[in-house]
Design a protein around this motif. Sequence first.
Motif, mmCIF file in Angstrom:
data_model
loop_
_atom_site.group_PDB
_atom_site.id
_atom_site.type_symbol
_atom_site.label_atom_id
_atom_site.label_comp_id
_atom_site.label_asym_id
_atom_site.label_seq_id
_atom_site.Cartn_x
_atom_site.Cartn_y
_atom_site.Cartn_z
ATOM 1 N N ALA A 1 0.813 -1.219 0.000
ATOM 2 C CA ALA A 1 0.000 0.000 0.000
ATOM 3 C C ALA A 1 0.848 1.272 0.000
ATOM 4 O O ALA A 1 0.436 2.291 -0.558
ATOM 5 C CB ALA A 1 -0.927 0.010 1.215
ATOM 6 N N MET A 2 2.019 1.226 0.630
ATOM 7 C CA MET A 2 2.915 2.388 0.699
ATOM 8 C C MET A 2 4.349 1.921 0.462
ATOM 9 O O MET A 2 4.744 0.859 0.962
ATOM 10 C CB MET A 2 2.823 3.079 2.061
ATOM 11 N N VAL A 3 5.124 2.707 -0.264
ATOM 12 C CA VAL A 3 6.512 2.359 -0.574
ATOM 13 C C VAL A 3 7.386 3.603 -0.441
ATOM 14 O O VAL A 3 7.039 4.672 -0.956
ATOM 15 C CB VAL A 3 6.661 1.802 -2.004
ATOM 16 N N VAL A 4 8.520 3.470 0.227
ATOM 17 C CA VAL A 4 9.522 4.528 0.234
ATOM 18 C C VAL A 4 10.415 4.326 -0.979
ATOM 19 O O VAL A 4 11.066 3.289 -1.115
ATOM 20 C CB VAL A 4 10.354 4.505 1.531
ATOM 21 N N ASP A 5 10.417 5.302 -1.868
ATOM 22 C CA ASP A 5 11.195 5.197 -3.105
ATOM 23 C C ASP A 5 11.516 6.613 -3.586
ATOM 24 O O ASP A 5 10.982 7.594 -3.082
ATOM 25 C CB ASP A 5 10.410 4.429 -4.168
ATOM 26 N N GLY A 6 12.375 6.691 -4.593
ATOM 27 C CA GLY A 6 12.821 7.977 -5.090
ATOM 28 C C GLY A 6 11.820 8.677 -5.992
ATOM 29 O O GLY A 6 10.906 8.064 -6.552
ATOM 30 N N HIS A 7 12.038 9.982 -6.166
ATOM 31 C CA HIS A 7 11.190 10.798 -7.029
ATOM 32 C C HIS A 7 11.109 10.268 -8.445
ATOM 33 O O HIS A 7 10.098 10.426 -9.130
ATOM 34 C CB HIS A 7 11.722 12.238 -7.041
ATOM 35 N N LYS B 1 10.169 17.877 -16.885
ATOM 36 C CA LYS B 1 8.725 18.025 -16.972
ATOM 37 C C LYS B 1 8.018 16.681 -16.932
ATOM 38 O O LYS B 1 6.893 16.577 -16.453
ATOM 39 C CB LYS B 1 8.347 18.755 -18.268
ATOM 40 N N GLN B 2 8.669 15.628 -17.431
ATOM 41 C CA GLN B 2 8.036 14.323 -17.502
ATOM 42 C C GLN B 2 8.123 13.532 -16.204
ATOM 43 O O GLN B 2 7.487 12.499 -16.074
ATOM 44 C CB GLN B 2 8.648 13.508 -18.655
ATOM 45 N N GLY B 3 8.945 13.982 -15.265
ATOM 46 C CA GLY B 3 8.919 13.350 -13.954
ATOM 47 C C GLY B 3 10.088 12.460 -13.594
ATOM 48 O O GLY B 3 10.122 11.923 -12.486
ATOM 49 N N LEU B 4 11.071 12.287 -14.495
ATOM 50 C CA LEU B 4 12.205 11.435 -14.147
ATOM 51 C C LEU B 4 13.220 12.192 -13.297
ATOM 52 O O LEU B 4 13.789 11.651 -12.351
ATOM 53 C CB LEU B 4 12.888 10.913 -15.408
ATOM 54 N N TRP B 5 13.446 13.455 -13.636
ATOM 55 C CA TRP B 5 14.456 14.258 -12.963
ATOM 56 C C TRP B 5 13.833 15.432 -12.225
ATOM 57 O O TRP B 5 12.759 15.905 -12.582
ATOM 58 C CB TRP B 5 15.452 14.824 -13.978
ATOM 59 N N MET B 6 14.563 15.928 -11.221
ATOM 60 C CA MET B 6 14.282 17.202 -10.565
ATOM 61 C C MET B 6 15.437 18.140 -10.903
ATOM 62 O O MET B 6 16.596 17.709 -10.945
ATOM 63 C CB MET B 6 14.178 17.023 -9.050
ATOM 64 N N PRO B 7 15.170 19.430 -11.140
ATOM 65 C CA PRO B 7 16.251 20.356 -11.511
ATOM 66 C C PRO B 7 17.257 20.551 -10.382
ATOM 67 O O PRO B 7 16.977 20.250 -9.219
ATOM 68 C CB PRO B 7 15.505 21.667 -11.803
ATOM 69 N N GLN B 8 18.412 21.098 -10.753
ATOM 70 C CA GLN B 8 19.438 21.403 -9.760
ATOM 71 C C GLN B 8 19.548 22.892 -9.468
ATOM 72 O O GLN B 8 20.069 23.274 -8.428
ATOM 73 C CB GLN B 8 20.805 20.888 -10.242
ATOM 74 N N GLU B 9 19.072 23.742 -10.376
ATOM 75 C CA GLU B 9 19.155 25.178 -10.128
ATOM 76 C C GLU B 9 18.203 25.583 -8.999
ATOM 77 O O GLU B 9 17.039 25.181 -8.976
ATOM 78 C CB GLU B 9 18.815 25.959 -11.388
ATOM 79 N N ARG B 10 18.697 26.416 -8.102
ATOM 80 C CA ARG B 10 17.926 26.842 -6.949
ATOM 81 C C ARG B 10 16.632 27.552 -7.343
ATOM 82 O O ARG B 10 15.608 27.434 -6.672
ATOM 83 C CB ARG B 10 18.782 27.762 -6.078
#
Length: 457
Positions: A288-294, A357-366
């Motif tokens: 039901a719940m999983v700890v996993d990466g973005h 935008k598609q959800g695999l990565w998160m940006p690095q710029e502040r």
Amino acid sequence: MRRRDLFRMGGLAALGAAGAACGSGGGGTGAAGSTELQFMYWGSTFEKAAIEKMLKAFEQKNPDIKVKPVFTPDEYDVKLNSLVAGGRTPDVGYVPMSMSFRLAEQGNLVNLHPYLQKYPQLAGYLPDAYLWYGQDKLHGVSTANEIELLWYSKSAIAAAGLAPPPAVAASAWSWDQLVENAYKLTVDQNGKHPDESGFDPGQVRQFGISISLTYAAAWYGFLRSNGADFADEAGRKCLLDTPESVQVFQNLQDLVYKHRVAPGPGQLAATGDDVPGTNILLKTKRVAMVVDGHWALLDMNESKVDYGIGVLPKYGEPFTTSQVAGASSVFAGTKHVEEAVELFAFHIDPRYVDLYKQGLWMPQERKYYEDQAAIDSWTKNDAHPPEFRTAVVDYGRDHGVPDLRNRVKNLSAISSDVLTPALQELESGKRPAAEILKAVTPKITGMLQGWQHTQEP
């Protein structure tokens, strides 16, 4: 391979061949006097398409430069080592984290520190993105940011009559609240919960929670939240045997063997040792719940999972592990340093890469975590659920702590020789956490060489 495997290993280790595509000393001069660069990378089919699209956009903005993609989906670390040994490295590319510091210290990567003023976006990254190997020595940056989250099945939560896990760090569940809700979400084939008479732990239809014990990023945020850490301030003494550390690991082990709300080794295996991804576990309601990466967001959307995102449970101050998605670097063998740095700065710019935008990565710029227009540019779309702003953007910015892989010197040897075997024993449940950690901590201390250098850009 799933993304977690790449993070765990710092590279790829399957089968295949592609490294010979790189020429001597990287790119050269192409037709009509144009400069040709080589860009080497790994990834899924989706990532391959996104990177090729980015490289075409770079060529359009720089018509005098041609870029040859060197897609290497298998045995990336092995092939890159061979290219380095043979003096045939690409100009720009991904570098497995386990290799990047070594290659930098050997002089195989360009020091990017002098270029931070020329490319302002590189100077405006989140602090954890930079990969320093000494004072004013910057061998690369993380290709993307990734944090650990609490993913959950909306339908499983609703069926149990529970409120969804909080999506705001200040409201995060305590550890006891996580356990309490995991009991309600765990049911055997007869519909009984672990705290009910007749519950059959060998016939569990749905587990309440799954958290990896052998994947450091999954538990490091809990460690920091409980006032503990992997090592002392100097990075020379391991602290895994402190009461605060032991409590965290014992709690993780108890999820499986005491509370019976989490799967043990092999209980989720589909075939052999293959464990389904988080998207499959939630969609099939095995968990039901999983700890996993973005990075799971992409698979969630592609699989059309009815999912939600929450922040991790906390002990004291809430924390999540902020992970680097592998290093990106410019190789010292390039014959076109300026052009290679230009490509380097371009290839991780969210304006040109769909993977943010598609959800695999998160940006690095502040600015992508602080400026509303910039935040909207990568999150205001169907790929990002309504709770994304607080559960990911705000959470990652205010409560992320850097992953051990880009902080602890000699971590690859420590992990393979002593840490991973100890975590696997913890996962087996054969001995309590205190015994295992008391035995392994002095061994880790004997191998520690300190923290990696950090500084303001």
